[in-house]
Design an enzyme around this catalytic site. Structure first.
Site, PDB file in Angstrom:
ATOM      1  N   HIS A   9      10.126   7.122   5.225  1.00  0.00           N
ATOM      2  CA  HIS A   9       9.821   8.549   5.788  1.00  0.00           C
ATOM      3  C   HIS A   9       9.443   8.281   7.045  1.00  0.00           C
ATOM      4  O   HIS A   9       8.822   7.387   7.575  1.00  0.00           O
ATOM      5  CB  HIS A   9       8.385   8.899   4.913  1.00  0.00           C
ATOM      6  CG  HIS A   9       7.238   8.061   5.112  1.00  0.00           C
ATOM      7  ND1 HIS A   9       6.418   8.131   6.205  1.00  0.00           N
ATOM      8  CD2 HIS A   9       6.564   7.269   4.347  1.00  0.00           C
ATOM      9  CE1 HIS A   9       5.465   7.303   5.948  1.00  0.00           C
ATOM     10  NE2 HIS A   9       5.610   6.735   4.819  1.00  0.00           N
ATOM     11  N   GLU A  87       4.799   4.558  -2.453  1.00  0.00           N
ATOM     12  CA  GLU A  87       4.032   3.583  -1.695  1.00  0.00           C
ATOM     13  C   GLU A  87       3.170   2.567  -2.481  1.00  0.00           C
ATOM     14  O   GLU A  87       2.880   3.052  -3.662  1.00  0.00           O
ATOM     15  CB  GLU A  87       3.322   4.071  -0.324  1.00  0.00           C
ATOM     16  CG  GLU A  87       2.392   3.183   0.286  1.00  0.00           C
ATOM     17  CD  GLU A  87       3.418   2.212   1.309  1.00  0.00           C
ATOM     18  OE1 GLU A  87       3.995   1.318   0.521  1.00  0.00           O
ATOM     19  OE2 GLU A  87       3.580   2.350   2.354  1.00  0.00           O
TER      20      GLU A  87
END
EC number: 5.4.2.11
Length: 228
Positions: A9, A87
């Protein structure tokens, strides 16, 4: 030839503020938006056009995917979201300033928490202000209280094997928009990186990484699309 595109990202607000983010849902900065768009522009310019997309449950990865696909004129492709691409969970460090933690605990301890293969940070205590457990997107999911990279790999790789690899093997060009550590898990597996060496691997934000697979679904050397 099956092709895999990995994109971390774009810069998030807590990347900018140098805070541990983990599973907390943080948005992109203006720079992060531009990084995501630039990734999509590069995909279009290089003719590496995804046909199927996978991403995490986290806004920063989802937005990066959508911004990149829009620039590449591929917003219409099918996409799947799954928490297993999230994550790494930073436990009790979530939300804390990395430099403040270095000042408090020392560089070596913070480096171990951030970069060791199998040492997780301290657990997130119940009632922590950044506990994602009450978030409706995680209904029915046993949310971890902390994760090492090893534990992150233990959830990412089964998802890769069962859900993503078969799609790739059918000849699709797959894009995965995810996070520094969930992508490190995949790169470790695909490139055969040792437990020791993976601790030094950095995945930059918004830079497409490419793997091409042969007829036996063996990956070639990874490369950054900007360098091709």
């Amino acid at each position: 030839m099956p092709t895999l595109i990995l994109v971390r990202h774009g810069q998030s607000q807590w990347n900018l503020e140098n805070r541990f983010t983990g599973w907390w849902d943080v948005d992109l900065t203006e720079k992060g938006v531009e990084e995501a768009k630039a990734a999509g522009t590069l995909l279009k310019e290089k003719g590496v056009l995804p046909t199927v997309a996978f991403t995490s449950f986290q806004t920063r990865a989802i937005k990066t995917l959508h911004l990149a696909l829009e620039e590449a004129d591929r917003l219409w492709i099918p996409e799947t979201k799954d928490w297993r691409l999230n994550e790494r969970h930073y436990g009790g460090l979530t939300g804390l300033d990395k430099q403040e933690m270095r000042d408090k605990h020392g560089d070596e301890q913070v480096h171990i928490w951030r970069r060791s293969f199998d040492v997780p940070p301290p657990d997130m205590e119940p009632g922590h202000q950044y506990d994602p457990g009450a978030d409706p997107r995680y209904d029915g999911i046993d949310v971890p209280t902390t994760e090492s990279l090893k534990l992150t790999i233990e959830r990412v790789l089964p998802y890769w094997e069962s859900e993503i690899l078969p799609v790739l093997a059918s000849g699709e060009t797959v894009i995965i928009s995810a996070h520094g550590n969930s992508l490190r898990a995949l790169v470790k597996h695909l490139s055969g990186i040792s437990d020791e060496d993976i601790t030094g691997l950095e995945i930059p934000t918004g830079q497409p990484i490419i793997y091409q697979f042969d007829d036996r679904m063996q990956p070639g050397e990874r490369y950054y699309l900007k360098d091709s």
